[in-house]
Motif scaffolding. Structure first.
Motif, short mmCIF file in Angstrom:
data_model
loop_
_atom_site.label_atom_id
_atom_site.label_comp_id
_atom_site.label_asym_id
_atom_site.label_seq_id
_atom_site.Cartn_x
_atom_site.Cartn_y
_atom_site.Cartn_z
N PRO A 183 0.96 -1.15 0.04
CA PRO A 183 0.06 -0.05 0.17
C PRO A 183 0.72 1.31 0.01
O PRO A 183 1.73 1.46 0.64
CB PRO A 183 -0.86 -0.23 1.51
CG PRO A 183 -1.00 -1.44 1.57
CD PRO A 183 0.18 -2.07 1.15
N GLY A 184 0.46 2.19 -0.87
CA GLY A 184 1.44 3.27 -1.11
C GLY A 184 2.39 3.41 -1.98
O GLY A 184 2.80 4.20 -2.64
N ALA A 185 2.95 2.10 -2.66
CA ALA A 185 3.95 2.02 -3.20
C ALA A 185 3.36 2.37 -4.74
O ALA A 185 2.18 2.02 -5.18
CB ALA A 185 4.34 0.56 -3.33
N GLU A 186 4.14 2.95 -5.52
CA GLU A 186 3.83 3.23 -6.98
C GLU A 186 5.10 3.42 -7.99
O GLU A 186 6.21 3.19 -7.32
CB GLU A 186 3.05 4.57 -6.98
CG GLU A 186 3.90 5.77 -6.59
CD GLU A 186 3.30 7.18 -6.51
OE1 GLU A 186 2.64 7.38 -7.40
OE2 GLU A 186 3.65 7.81 -5.89
N TYR A 187 4.89 3.53 -9.25
CA TYR A 187 5.85 3.93 -10.27
C TYR A 187 5.31 5.17 -10.89
O TYR A 187 4.51 4.71 -11.62
CB TYR A 187 6.37 2.75 -11.06
CG TYR A 187 7.62 2.86 -11.95
CD1 TYR A 187 8.60 4.06 -11.79
CD2 TYR A 187 8.26 1.67 -12.26
CE1 TYR A 187 9.73 4.36 -12.23
CE2 TYR A 187 9.49 1.88 -13.04
CZ TYR A 187 9.97 3.27 -13.28
OH TYR A 187 11.51 3.33 -13.75
N LYS A 188 6.04 6.43 -10.80
CA LYS A 188 5.30 7.52 -11.33
C LYS A 188 5.68 7.42 -12.72
O LYS A 188 6.57 6.86 -13.31
CB LYS A 188 5.90 8.66 -10.79
CG LYS A 188 5.52 8.78 -9.20
CD LYS A 188 6.23 10.46 -8.75
CE LYS A 188 5.47 10.26 -7.40
NZ LYS A 188 6.38 11.71 -6.67
N PRO A 189 4.75 8.10 -13.77
CA PRO A 189 4.95 7.77 -15.04
C PRO A 189 6.24 8.13 -15.65
O PRO A 189 6.93 9.13 -15.25
CB PRO A 189 3.72 9.12 -15.47
CG PRO A 189 2.68 9.05 -14.57
CD PRO A 189 3.70 9.05 -13.20
#
Length: 283
Positions: A183-189
């Motif tokens: 939760p909260g983890a991402e890979y920005k564009p």
């Protein structure tokens, strides 16, 4: 009629018609009325206009286009034969080239990849295009690992399946990467190709040329969030287990509209497998 030739004069005439604002269908009808066989006329139109557009793009400073992997979608099939598995075609977009596949992996394969990767996870790195090495990047907050090509039976089976599905040599693929998002983890564009203007890119390209396509495979389903987004075309692909999204980019330039990212996981966990495909054999 079968001996009609596509001459330089014909190509020039087609370009002149396009520059004068005549649509492809109008030009085709004019050629048919003048006695050209349909198959010859269509081929002349397609190749001439494609070459003309490419020349214009290069004149405007864009990098030259290259051949890219391409699933066999000419007849709009519902399914594709990937050798050992029938894969669903759920969605196809041509500009950018994005294809969503269903049932690319079985539940058992998804679980096997997760369990094999779990003890080897570490904070994900990104390619450092200024040096040709790797670096931590605040835009990417997942954990991950790489399998070497053909490392185990599941990886070998999947690599062969992918190669057949997108018509690209297995040896042109980078090692399969497994990523874990909490939760909260991402890979920005971001873009997956290597920017030709960066000083480290020549070093990176020595291992197999440019990246020309990406396949993101969903190994689990977060409760909320975690989709793959394409901001330029306002598209989001849901992370459905066993499904995958494929996209290709014929030149290392934003004109491909392949800006994409991994949206933040809101609840649950997301596991994916990523396969990057290069122009040449990846060493």
């Amino acid at each position: 009629m079968s001996q009609q030739q596509i001459t330089p004069q014909l190509r020039q005439w087609i370009v002149e018609q396009a520059q004068a604002g005549h649509g492809a269908e109008a030009v085709l009808q004019s050629m048919l009325a003048s006695g050209w066989a349909r198959d010859v006329a269509v081929e002349a139109l397609e190749t001439t206009l494609q070459d003309h557009l490419e020349e214009q793009a290069v004149r405007q400073g864009l990098p030259p286009a290259v051949q890219v992997p391409e699933p066999a979608l000419d007849e709009s099939p519902l399914y594709l034969d990937a050798g050992d598995r029938r894969v669903h075609v759920l969605q196809a977009m041509y500009n950018p080239r994005v294809v969503v596949f269903g049932s690319l992996l079985s539940d058992e394969e998804c679980e096997a990849l997760i369990e094999a990767a779990r003890p080897r996870l570490a904070r994900s790195l990104t390619v450092a295009t200024k040096t040709g090495g790797e670096e931590l990047n605040a835009d990417r907050t997942s954990n991950g690992m790489f399998f070497t090509r053909g490392e185990n039976e599941v990886v070998r089976r999947l690599e062969a399946r992918i190669a057949r599905l997108v018509n690209w040599p297995e040896e042109n693929g980078e090692g399969l990467q497994i990523l874990h998002y909490r939760p909260g983890a991402e890979y920005k564009p971001h873009y997956d190709y290597f920017d030709p203007a960066e000083p480290g890119t020549p070093t990176i390209l020595k291992r197999g040329g440019q990246r020309v396509a990406t396949l993101v495979m969903y190994l689990s389903e977060p409760e909320k969030g975690g989709g793959t987004t394409f901001p330029d075309v306002h598209l989001e692909v849901a992370p459905k287990r066993g499904n995958a999204v494929f996209f290709s980019y014929e030149r290392p330039h934003p004109s491909t509209r392949t800006l994409h990212g991994g949206a933040p996981v809101i609840a649950g966990e997301k596991w994916i497998a990523t396969k990057w495909l290069r122009q040449q054999r990846f060493e």
